[in-house]
Design a protein around this motif. Structure first.
Motif, PDB file in Angstrom:
ATOM      1  N   ASP A  46       0.870  -1.180   0.000  1.00 60.32           N
ATOM      2  CA  ASP A  46       0.000   0.000   0.000  1.00 60.32           C
ATOM      3  C   ASP A  46       0.906   1.229   0.000  1.00 60.32           C
TER       4      ASP A  46
ATOM      5  N   GLY B 140       0.854   4.634   0.593  1.00 59.99           N
ATOM      6  CA  GLY B 140       0.091   5.765   1.133  1.00 59.99           C
ATOM      7  C   GLY B 140       0.916   7.043   1.119  1.00 59.99           C
ATOM      8  N   THR B 141       0.229   8.170   1.287  1.00 62.09           N
ATOM      9  CA  THR B 141       0.919   9.454   1.348  1.00 62.09           C
ATOM     10  C   THR B 141       1.789   9.529   2.605  1.00 62.09           C
ATOM     11  N   ALA B 142       1.276   8.992   3.707  1.00 61.92           N
ATOM     12  CA  ALA B 142       2.010   9.046   4.971  1.00 61.92           C
ATOM     13  C   ALA B 142       2.855   7.789   5.184  1.00 61.92           C
ATOM     14  N   TYR B 143       2.299   6.634   4.853  1.00 60.27           N
ATOM     15  CA  TYR B 143       2.991   5.373   5.133  1.00 60.27           C
ATOM     16  C   TYR B 143       3.014   4.433   3.944  1.00 60.27           C
TER      17      TYR B 143
ATOM     18  N   ARG C  66       3.085   0.468   3.421  1.00 61.22           N
ATOM     19  CA  ARG C  66       2.915  -0.756   4.205  1.00 61.22           C
ATOM     20  C   ARG C  66       3.114  -1.948   3.280  1.00 61.22           C
TER      21      ARG C  66
ATOM     22  N   ILE D 112     -10.113   7.987   4.978  1.00 62.28           N
ATOM     23  CA  ILE D 112      -9.509   9.309   5.187  1.00 62.28           C
ATOM     24  C   ILE D 112      -8.019   9.095   5.415  1.00 62.28           C
ATOM     25  N   GLY D 113      -7.249   9.259   4.374  1.00 57.84           N
ATOM     26  CA  GLY D 113      -5.800   9.032   4.469  1.00 57.84           C
ATOM     27  C   GLY D 113      -5.087  10.305   4.876  1.00 57.84           C
TER      28      GLY D 113
ATOM     29  N   GLY E  92      -3.310  12.308   2.501  1.00 52.91           N
ATOM     30  CA  GLY E  92      -3.365  13.314   1.445  1.00 52.91           C
ATOM     31  C   GLY E  92      -4.710  13.441   0.764  1.00 52.91           C
TER      32      GLY E  92
ATOM     33  N   ILE F 229      -2.500  15.057   6.562  1.00 52.01           N
ATOM     34  CA  ILE F 229      -1.425  16.029   6.300  1.00 52.01           C
ATOM     35  C   ILE F 229      -2.017  17.400   5.964  1.00 52.01           C
TER      36      ILE F 229
ATOM     37  N   LYS G 211      -2.304  18.207  16.463  1.00 46.56           N
ATOM     38  CA  LYS G 211      -3.529  17.523  15.999  1.00 46.56           C
ATOM     39  C   LYS G 211      -3.789  16.250  16.816  1.00 46.56           C
TER      40      LYS G 211
ATOM     41  N   GLY H   4      -8.799   4.599   7.584  1.00 41.48           N
ATOM     42  CA  GLY H   4      -7.691   5.516   7.308  1.00 41.48           C
ATOM     43  C   GLY H   4      -7.328   6.291   8.568  1.00 41.48           C
ATOM     44  N   GLY H   5      -6.052   6.621   8.696  1.00 43.50           N
ATOM     45  CA  GLY H   5      -5.550   7.286   9.913  1.00 43.50           C
ATOM     46  C   GLY H   5      -6.242   8.603  10.216  1.00 43.50           C
TER      47      GLY H   5
ATOM     48  N   LEU I 249      -9.114   8.905  12.707  1.00 48.76           N
ATOM     49  CA  LEU I 249      -8.904   8.732  14.149  1.00 48.76           C
ATOM     50  C   LEU I 249      -9.112   9.995  14.979  1.00 48.76           C
TER      51      LEU I 249
ATOM     52  N   LEU J 112      -5.662   2.499  10.689  1.00 50.79           N
ATOM     53  CA  LEU J 112      -4.358   2.677  10.031  1.00 50.79           C
ATOM     54  C   LEU J 112      -3.977   1.461   9.185  1.00 50.79           C
TER      55      LEU J 112
HETATM   56  P1  ADP Z   1      -2.050   7.129   4.072  1.00 49.33           P
HETATM   57  O1  ADP Z   1      -2.733   5.814   3.784  1.00 49.33           O
HETATM   58  O2  ADP Z   1      -2.481   8.239   3.196  1.00 49.33           O
HETATM   59  O3  ADP Z   1      -0.558   6.995   4.154  1.00 49.33           O
HETATM   60  P2  ADP Z   1      -2.951   6.691   6.781  1.00 49.33           P
HETATM   61  O4  ADP Z   1      -4.282   6.077   6.598  1.00 49.33           O
HETATM   62  O5  ADP Z   1      -1.818   5.819   7.143  1.00 49.33           O
HETATM   63  O6  ADP Z   1      -2.556   7.589   5.515  1.00 49.33           O
HETATM   64  O7  ADP Z   1      -3.109   7.834   7.898  1.00 49.33           O
HETATM   65  C1  ADP Z   1      -2.046   8.653   8.252  1.00 49.33           C
HETATM   66  C2  ADP Z   1      -2.587   9.948   8.798  1.00 49.33           C
HETATM   67  O8  ADP Z   1      -3.371   9.652   9.960  1.00 49.33           O
HETATM   68  C3  ADP Z   1      -1.508  10.918   9.236  1.00 49.33           C
HETATM   69  O9  ADP Z   1      -1.774  12.198   8.679  1.00 49.33           O
HETATM   70  C4  ADP Z   1      -1.627  10.956  10.749  1.00 49.33           C
HETATM   71  O10 ADP Z   1      -1.336  12.223  11.305  1.00 49.33           O
HETATM   72  C5  ADP Z   1      -3.086  10.617  10.943  1.00 49.33           C
HETATM   73  N1  ADP Z   1      -3.353  10.027  12.277  1.00 49.33           N
HETATM   74  C6  ADP Z   1      -2.792   8.935  12.829  1.00 49.33           C
HETATM   75  N2  ADP Z   1      -3.258   8.725  14.066  1.00 49.33           N
HETATM   76  C7  ADP Z   1      -4.142   9.720  14.324  1.00 49.33           C
HETATM   77  C8  ADP Z   1      -4.972  10.088  15.449  1.00 49.33           C
HETATM   78  N3  ADP Z   1      -4.973   9.374  16.563  1.00 49.33           N
HETATM   79  N4  ADP Z   1      -5.750  11.190  15.335  1.00 49.33           N
HETATM   80  C9  ADP Z   1      -5.757  11.928  14.214  1.00 49.33           C
HETATM   81  N5  ADP Z   1      -5.014  11.642  13.125  1.00 49.33           N
HETATM   82  C10 ADP Z   1      -4.217  10.561  13.173  1.00 49.33           C
END
Ligand code: ADP
Ligand code: MG
Length: 314
Positions: A11, A13-16, A18, A157-158, A160, A183, A210, A286-287, A290, A313
């Motif tokens: 996967d 992702g913009t942040a991770y 995996r 909700i990822g 980006g 982000i 945040k 999606g992160g 959260l 996540l």
């Molecule tokens: P992607 O799939 O786009 O890489 P993810 O689904 O892994 O993204 O989510 C990552 C995002 O989730 C990051 O921007 C991070 O700051 C946010 N995030 C992670 N944990 C929390 C939380 N407890 N509360 C709010 N945002 C969170």
């Protein structure tokens, strides 16, 4: 789809990033970030190591985030980062040469953008690449019977972007995305601090603020946070105290864009599938999902039950 032996799922992702090994589960989960030297072009750090360097690099080092909203924006950096992570996953080099790779792709990508993802994986040694729509992958991940003739709605909700999709019979019936995610909310917090407090902060600090937010629905409590940054006028380090409440207005403005996307998708969903979604509720993942209170806020606005997955996540 059943993952047999010798399969790897990725996967981007913009942040991770995996990486899942069919025999071992998630084996790599690292930030989609790398650091390189501007002078020698040498790659200095990857993933976790590189994330620690954001906002802390001397002028000759650059931090690159090569994936944005599910789209590869820098092909070479993505290839280098993936190669590094795959080697880390298995010390034997070229580990994935013998493997078929399943990769999640956003439904809204253009053919060219999908092609770029496939090419990167072939470049790092995949035998064959099988793209799977990320909403289907998410549905399978939370054990929804996605092959049934029944409608489900997944909202991812990822970092980006956000993608809302209605699934039925193993496919995406309708979907829509917007550029709102974790982000983007960090960016909004950074801008708020600069405009309203003359304080410059880095994106890791914005993310920390945040993550500390108690509940995005709070209105009355005077919850505060101490924020360290640089004073825009004096250029000197400064600590200020802010009310969480003041961040909620711009954050909620962002969330309303997510609500709008969900509403648009619901409005275009055929009635039988809509009825199914009303029964099951909307599945949030999606992160970015959260943020405490986000699920309830969305549910209140569209009048449909909303459920946060157990492990958004993953
Ligand atoms: P992607 O799939 O786009 O890489 P993810 O689904 O892994 O993204 O989510 C990552 C995002 O989730 C990051 O921007 C991070 O700051 C946010 N995030 C992670 N944990 C929390 C939380 N407890 N509360 C709010 N945002 C969170
Ligand atoms: Mg994602």
């Amino acid at each position: 789809m059943k993952l047999g032996t010798n399969h790897i799922a990725i996967d981007l992702g913009t942040a991770y990033i995996r990486i899942v090994d069919s025999n071992k589960g998630i084996t790599i989960e690292e930030p989609s970030i790398l650091t390189y030297s501007l002078t020698s072009n040498e790659k200095i750090a990857f993933g976790d190591e590189s994330k620690k360097m954001i906002g802390r690099t001397p002028t000759h080092l650059v931090v690159s985030q090569p994936i944005r909203g599910g789209i590869i924006t820098n092909y070479d950096d993505t290839t280098t980062l993936l190669t590094h992570l795959l080697r880390k996953m298995n010390k034997k080099q070229k580990i994935i040469t013998k493997n078929n790779v399943i990769v999640s792709v956003a439904s809204q990508l253009t053919l060219v953008e999908k092609r770029a993802i496939m090419e990167v994986l072939l470049q790092v040694g995949a035998k064959k690449v099988f793209p799977v729509e990320s909403s289907i992958a998410a549905g399978l991940g939370v054990d929804l019977p996605v092959w049934d003739p029944r409608g489900f709605m997944i909202v991812d909700i990822g970092a980006g972007k956000t993608e809302a999709a209605v699934l039925s019979l193993g496919g995406v019936v309708i979907s829509e995305t917007c550029r709102v995610g974790g982000i983007i909310i960090d960016d909004i917090i950074q801008a708020h601090m600069r405009i309203h407090h003359n304080l410059v902060i880095g994106s890791p600090t914005a993310e920390k603020i945040k993550l500390n937010i108690n509940d995005i629905r709070q209105t009355e409590q005077d919850v505060t946070q101490d924020v360290k940054g640089i004073d825009l006028q004096s250029g000197l380090p400064k600590v200020i105290t802010i009310y969480e409440k003041e961040l909620l207005i711009p954050i909620i403005e962002c969330i309303m864009k997510i609500v709008e996307v969900i509403r648009n998708v619901l409005e275009s969903t055929p009635p039988e599938l809509s009825a199914d979604i009303m029964d099951t509720g909307i599945v949030l993942t999606g992160g970015g999902a959260l943020l405490t209170g986000l699920d309830e806020m969305i549910s209140e606005r569209i009048n449909v039950p909303v459920f946060l997955t157990e492990n958004p996540l993953h």
